[in-house]
Design an enzyme around this catalytic site. Sequence first.
Site, PDB file in Angstrom:
ATOM      1  N   ASP A  29       0.881  -1.206  -0.157  1.00 10.68           N
ATOM      2  CA  ASP A  29      -0.129  -0.015   0.129  1.00 10.68           C
ATOM      3  C   ASP A  29       0.928   1.322   0.100  1.00 10.68           C
ATOM      4  O   ASP A  29       1.855   1.208   0.874  1.00 10.68           O
ATOM      5  CB  ASP A  29      -0.815   0.090   1.153  1.00 10.68           C
ATOM      6  CG  ASP A  29      -1.868   0.842   1.022  1.00 10.68           C
ATOM      7  OD1 ASP A  29      -2.943   0.479   1.182  1.00 10.68           O
ATOM      8  OD2 ASP A  29      -1.823   2.181   0.996  1.00 10.68           O
ATOM      9  N   ILE A  30       0.639   2.217  -0.896  1.00 12.12           N
ATOM     10  CA  ILE A  30       1.595   3.488  -0.933  1.00 12.12           C
ATOM     11  C   ILE A  30       1.140   4.267   0.249  1.00 12.12           C
ATOM     12  O   ILE A  30       2.253   5.216   0.325  1.00 12.12           O
ATOM     13  CB  ILE A  30       1.197   4.165  -2.255  1.00 12.12           C
ATOM     14  CG1 ILE A  30       2.021   4.928  -2.949  1.00 12.12           C
ATOM     15  CG2 ILE A  30      -0.017   4.971  -2.407  1.00 12.12           C
ATOM     16  CD1 ILE A  30       3.449   4.182  -3.311  1.00 12.12           C
ATOM     17  N   HIS A  93     -10.051  -5.983  -2.694  1.00 11.73           N
ATOM     18  CA  HIS A  93      -8.471  -5.799  -2.207  1.00 11.73           C
ATOM     19  C   HIS A  93      -8.517  -6.088  -0.721  1.00 11.73           C
ATOM     20  O   HIS A  93      -9.438  -5.670  -0.061  1.00 11.73           O
ATOM     21  CB  HIS A  93      -7.543  -4.633  -2.481  1.00 11.73           C
ATOM     22  CG  HIS A  93      -8.273  -3.496  -1.995  1.00 11.73           C
ATOM     23  ND1 HIS A  93      -9.376  -2.684  -2.751  1.00 11.73           N
ATOM     24  CD2 HIS A  93      -8.185  -2.603  -0.920  1.00 11.73           C
ATOM     25  CE1 HIS A  93      -9.648  -1.585  -2.119  1.00 11.73           C
ATOM     26  NE2 HIS A  93      -9.028  -1.551  -1.230  1.00 11.73           N
TER      27      HIS A  93
HETATM   28  P1  5GP Z   1      -9.829   1.292   0.498  1.00  8.04           P
HETATM   29  O1  5GP Z   1     -10.342   1.323  -1.147  1.00  8.04           O
HETATM   30  O2  5GP Z   1      -9.797  -0.027   1.020  1.00  8.04           O
HETATM   31  O3  5GP Z   1     -10.623   2.210   1.339  1.00  8.04           O
HETATM   32  O4  5GP Z   1      -8.270   1.884   0.326  1.00  8.04           O
HETATM   33  C1  5GP Z   1      -7.412   1.873  -0.750  1.00  8.04           C
HETATM   34  C2  5GP Z   1      -6.214   1.444  -0.381  1.00  8.04           C
HETATM   35  O5  5GP Z   1      -5.374   1.552  -1.434  1.00  8.04           O
HETATM   36  C3  5GP Z   1      -5.698   2.755   0.422  1.00  8.04           C
HETATM   37  O6  5GP Z   1      -4.879   2.290   1.505  1.00  8.04           O
HETATM   38  C4  5GP Z   1      -4.527   3.449  -0.471  1.00  8.04           C
HETATM   39  O7  5GP Z   1      -3.507   3.997   0.391  1.00  8.04           O
HETATM   40  C5  5GP Z   1      -4.263   2.528  -1.448  1.00  8.04           C
HETATM   41  N1  5GP Z   1      -3.917   3.047  -2.707  1.00  8.04           N
HETATM   42  C6  5GP Z   1      -4.692   3.820  -3.475  1.00  8.04           C
HETATM   43  N2  5GP Z   1      -4.253   3.933  -4.610  1.00  8.04           N
HETATM   44  C7  5GP Z   1      -2.831   3.392  -4.668  1.00  8.04           C
HETATM   45  C8  5GP Z   1      -1.897   3.224  -5.379  1.00  8.04           C
HETATM   46  O8  5GP Z   1      -1.836   3.967  -6.793  1.00  8.04           O
HETATM   47  N3  5GP Z   1      -0.940   2.455  -5.458  1.00  8.04           N
HETATM   48  C9  5GP Z   1      -0.884   1.582  -4.041  1.00  8.04           C
HETATM   49  N4  5GP Z   1       0.182   0.696  -3.720  1.00  8.04           N
HETATM   50  N5  5GP Z   1      -1.670   1.909  -3.346  1.00  8.04           N
HETATM   51  C10 5GP Z   1      -2.848   2.687  -3.487  1.00  8.04           C
END
Ligand code: 5GP
Length: 129
Positions: A29-30, A93
Amino acid sequence: MSGIFSKIIAGEIPCYKVHEDENCFAFLDINPNAVGHTLCVTKKEVDKIFDLSEEDYSQLMQFSRKVALAMGKAIPCKRVGMSVIGLEVPHVHVHLIPLQAMEDATFQKKVSLSPEEFQATAAKIQACL
Ligand code: 5GP
């Protein structure tokens, strides 16, 4: 049009890759809650986890378990936690998060890592797979 995680899987957007099989892909996660915070995603772009077929759901869980076991060996932590949120990115995810304390699971506290630290973390997990 492909979403951001499909672009990462296709190699169109860079990531710190941890693992891959036929059906799933894992990368760091980034914006991690803790060092080693990893996302395990389905290669199929489906929005909500419980809309996956039983087979796709089971494959994602087996894949996530394999990655989590490696993370537990590679990253100092009390245990590896698992969350499914999906409010930001509508592509299934699993968040695998090395936990030292409850706040590591809250998505409030974040850590920042250099590219070299991300790379080294991904390599450490890979070495334990
Ligand atoms: P959620 O959809 O579960 O609320 O969160 C999405 C997760 O994806 C977040 O923790 C965010 O930091 C991560 N994320 C969003 N865009 C990117 C990206 O382009 N690259 C990576 N490695 N992680 C991402």
